[in-house]
Enzyme design. Structure first.
Site, PDB file in Angstrom:
ATOM      1  N   GLY A   1      -3.352 -13.806  12.367  1.00  0.00           N
ATOM      2  CA  GLY A   1      -4.373 -13.490  11.393  1.00  0.00           C
ATOM      3  C   GLY A   1      -5.316 -14.646  11.174  1.00  0.00           C
ATOM      4  O   GLY A   1      -6.418 -14.685  11.719  1.00  0.00           O
ATOM      5  N   ARG A   2      -4.887 -15.610  10.355  1.00  0.00           N
ATOM      6  CA  ARG A   2      -5.774 -16.707   9.974  1.00  0.00           C
ATOM      7  C   ARG A   2      -6.374 -17.443  11.165  1.00  0.00           C
ATOM      8  O   ARG A   2      -7.544 -17.846  11.126  1.00  0.00           O
ATOM      9  CB  ARG A   2      -5.004 -17.684   9.077  1.00  0.00           C
ATOM     10  CG  ARG A   2      -4.819 -17.196   7.645  1.00  0.00           C
ATOM     11  CD  ARG A   2      -3.707 -17.924   6.924  1.00  0.00           C
ATOM     12  NE  ARG A   2      -2.393 -17.440   7.327  1.00  0.00           N
ATOM     13  CZ  ARG A   2      -1.246 -17.945   6.890  1.00  0.00           C
ATOM     14  NH1 ARG A   2      -1.260 -18.975   6.054  1.00  0.00           N
ATOM     15  NH2 ARG A   2      -0.099 -17.430   7.279  1.00  0.00           N
TER      16      ARG A   2
ATOM     17  N   ARG B   1       2.783  -0.349  10.854  1.00  0.00           N
ATOM     18  CA  ARG B   1       3.072  -1.700  10.383  1.00  0.00           C
ATOM     19  C   ARG B   1       3.972  -1.635   9.159  1.00  0.00           C
ATOM     20  O   ARG B   1       3.731  -0.857   8.233  1.00  0.00           O
ATOM     21  CB  ARG B   1       1.795  -2.462  10.033  1.00  0.00           C
ATOM     22  CG  ARG B   1       2.104  -3.930   9.680  1.00  0.00           C
ATOM     23  CD  ARG B   1       0.881  -4.786   9.532  1.00  0.00           C
ATOM     24  NE  ARG B   1       1.277  -6.194   9.444  1.00  0.00           N
ATOM     25  CZ  ARG B   1       0.438  -7.199   9.248  1.00  0.00           C
ATOM     26  NH1 ARG B   1      -0.856  -6.971   9.111  1.00  0.00           N
ATOM     27  NH2 ARG B   1       0.875  -8.437   9.178  1.00  0.00           N
TER      28      ARG B   1
ATOM     29  N   TYR C   1       0.837  -1.204   0.000  1.00  0.00           N
ATOM     30  CA  TYR C   1       0.000   0.000   0.000  1.00  0.00           C
ATOM     31  C   TYR C   1       0.876   1.260   0.000  1.00  0.00           C
ATOM     32  O   TYR C   1       2.092   1.183  -0.108  1.00  0.00           O
ATOM     33  CB  TYR C   1      -1.016  -0.086   1.128  1.00  0.00           C
ATOM     34  CG  TYR C   1      -1.975  -1.235   0.874  1.00  0.00           C
ATOM     35  CD1 TYR C   1      -3.030  -1.082  -0.016  1.00  0.00           C
ATOM     36  CD2 TYR C   1      -1.763  -2.491   1.445  1.00  0.00           C
ATOM     37  CE1 TYR C   1      -3.873  -2.152  -0.314  1.00  0.00           C
ATOM     38  CE2 TYR C   1      -2.598  -3.564   1.152  1.00  0.00           C
ATOM     39  CZ  TYR C   1      -3.650  -3.392   0.271  1.00  0.00           C
ATOM     40  OH  TYR C   1      -4.471  -4.455  -0.045  1.00  0.00           O
TER      41      TYR C   1
END
Length: 365
Positions: A317-318, A230, A182
């Site tokens: 996360g997952r 981050r 990003y």
């Protein structure tokens, strides 16, 4: 009592966390078309309030930074009201939550943007295609418009405005998304920053100038102890190229180390050992993510990361997708549930708020 490092409390800025497990940001496309989070978003995050800290999915700070359709925003009064429902639900459940501000930069397509315009980035380098667009379709990528100095200043202001909106919505802080391709990452990377001005690689500190400006401005607006960053050094996702990440990220970390930020959220990699290289240069709290581009982080991997001294917290996360009570499962050494992959990126409750907790499963037996 437990001897698990993951389940010990710690301080984070002005917060006291009950454990060292952070729910990592994960895009899930559960927003209205205008970017207001759906009501089920409050349920989703409240279910996971047992995390030491929740970091939301990436939220665009302004329509200029929108990277995908039905991703949420933090620009309008409607957005603020929608997110206030989320923070109130999380706090009522005993949790703590930061908003991740994610400006897409070159990531995006006119078919997936409210303004139907071409996105802009540091240089005219398109994302590798094809790209996902509105309603599940695919299209060829567009070449981004090169950001002018005025555009760069506006992007900084957009982050500040969104951070203030996050405070108005009741968030405990914000995480600036400088990773995973990003906008901030695009200024840092070799192939997406080809500028010949003071923000480019030909100037000392040029690659890190925009990231430092954003972090400094947001910290000044809402407080450094409410601001995190981050980074994912060397992450090749979406065609990012960083041939030698070390010097760039050392420079960035050393420039922001004295600001007193709430934390640095750092993704480790196989090619560049970011944790080992940057931890000695960072005096503040460090959250490690050791599962990016690797198998999902296990309890054992998280414990080992903390025991190494390279991090103070570990993000998952997952594992949090299908296990809303993940800390409780780790505490009881309970098995983890599988992810409903068919509904990861749909827009309803299926695969989002319908995962049962361990206690609910026990009651059903």
């Amino acid at each position: 009592m437990t001897d698990s490092l993951l389940l010990t409390p710690c301080r984070l800025g002005r917060l006291t966390l009950p454990n060292r497990m952070v729910m990592a940001p994960m895009t899930r496309f559960r927003a209205h078309e205008d970017g207001t989070p759906l009501p089920i978003v409050a349920d989703h995050y409240a279910q996971r309030a047992g995390a030491g800290l929740i970091v939301t999915e990436g939220i665009w700070p302004s329509a200029r930074g929108q990277s995908g359709w039905r991703m949420p925003g933090l620009e309008t009064p409607e957005h603020v009201r929608g997110w206030r429902a989320v923070t109130e639900a999380v706090h009522a459940a005993g949790g703590r939550v930061f908003a991740q501000l994610m400006h897409g930069g070159r990531q995006g397509h006119p078919l997936s943007r409210l303004a139907a315009d071409v996105p802009s980035g540091p240089s005219a380098v398109p994302t590798p295609g094809p790209v996902h667009v509105r309603d599940g379709g695919k299209a060829d990528p567009v070449t981004p418009r090169v950001m002018t100095r005025a555009d760069i200043r506006q992007a900084v202001l957009d982050h500040v405005a969104a951070a203030r909106n996050a405070m108005a919505a009741g968030f405990d802080g914000v995480e600036l998304h400088g990773a995973n391709s990003y906008l901030i990452h695009q200024f840092l990377a070799d192939n997406t920053n080809l500028r010949d001005d003071e923000y480019g690689p030909g100037t000392a500190g040029g690659r890190v100038r925009f990231p430092v400006e954003v972090v400094t401005a947001v910290a000044g607006a809402i407080g450094a102890d409410r601001t995190g960053l981050r980074l994912s050094p060397g992450n090749p996702q979406f065609g990012m190229v960083e041939s030698d990440p070390g010097p760039v990220y050392r420079d960035l970390v050393e420039r922001i180390d004295g600001l007193g930020l709430a934390y640095l959220h750092l993704t480790d990699g196989d090619r560049y050992p970011a944790l080992a290289d940057l931890r000695p240069r960072w005096r503040g709290t460090l959250i490690a993510n050791v599962g990016e581009n690797r198998p999902a982080t296990s309890k054992e991997a998280g414990e080992a990361t903390l025991a190494s001294g390279l991090a103070d917290l570990v993000s998952y996360g997952r594992a949090f997708i299908a296990n809303p009570d993940l800390p409780a499962r780790f505490a009881r050494n309970a098995p983890l549930q599988p992810i409903d992959t068919a509904h990861l990126y749909t827009h309803g409750a299926a695969g989002y708020t319908d995962y049962p907790s361990l206690d609910a499963l026990t009651l059903c037996r």
